[in-house]
Scaffold this motif. Structure first.
Motif, PDB file in Angstrom:
ATOM      1  N   ARG A 134       0.837  -1.210   0.000  1.00 28.87           N
ATOM      2  CA  ARG A 134       0.000   0.000   0.000  1.00 28.87           C
ATOM      3  C   ARG A 134       0.867   1.253   0.000  1.00 28.87           C
ATOM      4  NH1 ARG A 134      -5.495  -0.506   2.239  1.00 28.87           N
ATOM      5  NH2 ARG A 134      -6.010  -2.721   2.400  1.00 28.87           N
ATOM      6  N   SER A 135       1.926   1.230   0.782  1.00 33.27           N
ATOM      7  CA  SER A 135       2.848   2.374   0.826  1.00 33.27           C
ATOM      8  C   SER A 135       3.483   2.604  -0.539  1.00 33.27           C
ATOM      9  CB  SER A 135       3.952   2.138   1.865  1.00 33.27           C
ATOM     10  OG  SER A 135       3.421   2.059   3.161  1.00 33.27           O
ATOM     11  N   ARG A 136       3.896   1.517  -1.165  1.00 30.83           N
ATOM     12  CA  ARG A 136       4.520   1.614  -2.490  1.00 30.83           C
ATOM     13  C   ARG A 136       3.558   2.254  -3.485  1.00 30.83           C
ATOM     14  NH1 ARG A 136       5.790  -3.525  -3.069  1.00 30.83           N
ATOM     15  NH2 ARG A 136       7.766  -3.232  -1.971  1.00 30.83           N
ATOM     16  N   THR A 137       2.340   1.784  -3.499  1.00 33.22           N
ATOM     17  CA  THR A 137       1.345   2.333  -4.427  1.00 33.22           C
ATOM     18  C   THR A 137       1.071   3.799  -4.133  1.00 33.22           C
ATOM     19  OG1 THR A 137       0.308   0.161  -4.703  1.00 33.22           O
ATOM     20  CG2 THR A 137      -1.022   2.094  -5.272  1.00 33.22           C
ATOM     21  N   ALA A 138       0.760   4.106  -2.893  1.00 34.43           N
ATOM     22  CA  ALA A 138       0.381   5.473  -2.521  1.00 34.43           C
ATOM     23  C   ALA A 138       1.523   6.466  -2.726  1.00 34.43           C
ATOM     24  CB  ALA A 138      -0.092   5.509  -1.070  1.00 34.43           C
ATOM     25  N   LEU A 139       2.726   6.107  -2.303  1.00 34.56           N
ATOM     26  CA  LEU A 139       3.840   7.045  -2.414  1.00 34.56           C
ATOM     27  C   LEU A 139       4.319   7.200  -3.854  1.00 34.56           C
ATOM     28  CD1 LEU A 139       5.686   6.163   0.893  1.00 34.56           C
ATOM     29  CD2 LEU A 139       4.471   8.293   0.353  1.00 34.56           C
TER      30      LEU A 139
END
Length: 95
Positions: free
Chosen positions: A43-48
């Motif tokens: 999720r962090s990878r996608t969002a950032l």
């Protein structure tokens, strides 16, 4: 572009403040929710990456702070991969 910070808690209880140049992280995380470590990293990878792409579209260059934050999250997460069922909690958003 509104930036946001979000407070997380790693599986060992360590807390830290993370940065995003965009509010998009609010679409991927909910305060008070614990995420499986791999899910949190994904999720962090996608969002950032989306946040960095928004900076790129607006200013002509990706956001080094967002990509640096992602790198930090990915590197830190590796420390906890051997734990049984590691969780990361999203404690709160700070605007």
């Amino acid at each position: 572009m509104p930036e946001i910070r979000f407070q997380i808690q790693w599986p060992d209880g360590k807390q830290e403040i993370c940065y995003s140049p965009s509010l998009v992280v609010q679409d991927y995380f909910e305060p008070g929710v614990e995420y499986d470590l791999d899910d949190f990293v994904a999720r962090s990878r996608t969002a950032l990456n989306i946040a960095s792409d928004r900076v790129l579209a607006k200013y002509g260059m990706p956001c080094g702070r967002a990509l640096g934050q992602l790198d930090h999250i990915e590197c830190t997460a590796k420390q906890y991969q051997s734990l049984p069922n590691p969780k990361v909690a999203l404690l709160k958003f700070m605007t």
